[in-house]
Design an enzyme around this catalytic site. Structure first.
Site, PDB file in Angstrom:
ATOM      1  N   THR A 292       0.807  -1.225   0.000  1.00 27.07           N
ATOM      2  CA  THR A 292       0.000   0.000   0.000  1.00 27.07           C
ATOM      3  C   THR A 292       0.840   1.275   0.000  1.00 27.07           C
ATOM      4  O   THR A 292       0.274   2.367  -0.023  1.00 27.07           O
ATOM      5  CB  THR A 292      -0.891   0.067   1.262  1.00 27.07           C
ATOM      6  OG1 THR A 292      -0.035   0.046   2.411  1.00 27.07           O
ATOM      7  CG2 THR A 292      -1.856  -1.096   1.323  1.00 27.07           C
ATOM      8  N   LYS A 293       2.155   1.157   0.027  1.00 27.31           N
ATOM      9  CA  LYS A 293       2.977   2.353   0.198  1.00 27.31           C
ATOM     10  C   LYS A 293       3.168   3.080  -1.144  1.00 27.31           C
ATOM     11  O   LYS A 293       2.701   2.615  -2.175  1.00 27.31           O
ATOM     12  CB  LYS A 293       4.309   1.973   0.849  1.00 27.31           C
ATOM     13  CG  LYS A 293       4.119   1.324   2.246  1.00 27.31           C
ATOM     14  CD  LYS A 293       3.663   2.305   3.306  1.00 27.31           C
ATOM     15  CE  LYS A 293       3.008   1.699   4.520  1.00 27.31           C
ATOM     16  NZ  LYS A 293       3.802   0.891   5.423  1.00 27.31           N
ATOM     17  N   THR A 294       3.890   4.225  -1.123  1.00 26.11           N
ATOM     18  CA  THR A 294       3.892   5.094  -2.313  1.00 26.11           C
ATOM     19  C   THR A 294       4.580   4.458  -3.514  1.00 26.11           C
ATOM     20  O   THR A 294       4.222   4.759  -4.649  1.00 26.11           O
ATOM     21  CB  THR A 294       4.522   6.472  -2.012  1.00 26.11           C
ATOM     22  OG1 THR A 294       5.867   6.255  -1.565  1.00 26.11           O
ATOM     23  CG2 THR A 294       3.738   7.221  -0.958  1.00 26.11           C
TER      24      THR A 294
END
Ligand SMILES: *Cc1c(COP(=O)(O)O)cnc(C)c1O
Length: 391
Positions: A188-190
């Site tokens: 879910t991170k950038t």
């Protein structure tokens, strides 16, 4: 107007990533190798750091960074209660103690003004989190840490790409500020490698220690000193860990990093659309933007003005779900979890700002895989709900 479910997050994976990963699979080299090295070099260059060491997760990165600064059982590390499990867990791996410093109500980051009072002779390091991607008061925290002889390890799981302006007017990238900085490439991170992490540092010794400790404490360079014995020779210098990153995942990372600026621009644009719509709404408080920070916009976190609404945060989240909008809550303050209550005797009231934010916050979908019309759907839904539930 109901539509298909809009998940809280969908990673952005293109055909070029899929092709590149397939090529790596065909290459015959699956574990840490040339792709991991390439990813490390590209990442170091991207944030402007001297060293970048690829590892299996940000949790592993935090563990290795705290090992590098020599954390020992009985030591204390100052951190924030308003974070994910991993931040404080890494401290506990050493038999050291996480000492929580309450957050500010504007940025939800560690309040540097409350830091000094929590420092005891057992303190060894400060571990701030750049919550949601908005850098903490790094200059103040560094100054206090240096004054007490503490190391600064940053949890930058949310903060790629992010920057902080210092008193002299210079902007510094997150990844070049503290002694060691830990990034996450969780799904879910950038940017994502599915699972993965990176440690950056300016310090050659820290980088060397982490390179050895991420793979069983083995020094592969030892064979150079024993050339006659061939490249099979290695030495175990310490009981290390199995925290290396595979070339399959590093391949994903190389391609995700190429899109990092573009991802950021899209998130920034969507965040601005949210903020301009919510600024006019009485029931909702959009995120505060610190003029000394470049926000990475990993999360878009709103606060509900509970005094203006007849429903609470949980009802708000449930109703958005019934309107096919996925949201999340970041985070349940660590001191309210059963483990921290029983191990350290914490209770509600101990960190009033973290609790105040927790009772009111929710994270809206914000990712480049969303379409512009998804953003407008969320805005309309929130607007409509606030109108319907006005006190
Ligand atoms: C996601 C996250 C981590 C852990 O990252 P992993 O790569 O999953 O280990 C650590 N800290 C914070 C604040 C996070 O949100």
């Amino acid at each position: 107007m109901k539509r298909n479910f809009l998940p809280f997050h969908i990673p952005f994976i293109d055909e070029d990533e899929i092709k590149a990963v397939a090529e790596t699979l065909r290459s015959g080299w699956l574990t840490t190798g040339p792709k991991a090295q390439q990813f490390e070099r590209a990442f170091a260059e991207y944030v402007g750091a001297r060293h970048a060491v690829a590892v299996s997760s940000c949790t592993a990165a935090l563990h290795l960074a705290l090992d590098a600064v020599g954390l020992q059982a009985g030591d204390e590390v100052l951190t924030t209660p308003f974070t994910f499990a991993a931040t404080a867990e890494a401290i506990l791996y050493f038999g050291a103690k996480p000492v929580f410093v309450d957050i500010r109500r504007d940025t939800f980051n560690m309040d540097s003004e409350q830091l000094g009072a929590k420092i005891t002779p057992k303190a060894r390091a400060v571990l701030p989190v750049h919550y949601a991607g908005q850098p903490c008061q790094a200059e103040q925290i560094l100054e206090i840490a240096r004054h007490y002889g503490l190391k600064v390890v940053e949890d930058a799981a949310h903060a790629l790409p992010a920057k902080r302006r210092f008193g002299n007017g210079n902007w510094k990238s997150v990844g070049t500020i503290g002694d060691l900085t830990c990034f996450s490439f969780y799904a879910t991170k950038t940017i994502t490698t599915g699972e993965g992490g990176m440690v950056t540092t300016e310090d050659d010794e820290y980088a060397g220690r982490i390179r050895v400790m991420r793979l069983h404490g083995i020094n592969y360079d030892a064979w150079k000193r024993y050339a006659s014995e061939g490249s099979w020779y290695y030495e175990i210098n310490a009981p290390g860990y199995k925290y290396n990153m595979s070339d399959v995942l590093a391949t994903l990372g190389i391609h995700q990093l190429m899109k990092c600026d573009w991802f950021y621009e899209v998130r920034k644009r969507y965040a601005a659309a949210y903020t301009s719509a919510f600024s006019e709404l009485e029931g909702v408080i959009p995120p505060y933007e610190d003029p000394n920070s470049q926000h990475a916009w990993h999360l878009y976190v709103i606060l509900l003005n509970l005094e203006a609404l007849r429903i609470d945060r949980n009802q708000f989240v449930n109703e958005l779900k019934s309107l096919n909008i996925g949201t999340s809550v970041h985070f349940i303050p660590l001191h309210l979890h059963p483990y921290y209550r029983s191990a350290f005797g914490y209770e509600r009231g101990d960190f009033p700002n973290a609790e105040w934010v927790y009772d009111r916050c929710l994270s809206l979908p914000l990712y480049p895989k969303m379409a512009e019309e998804d953003v407008w759907y969320v805005i309309e839904a929130v607007r409509d709900m606030v109108k319907r539930h006005k006190r």
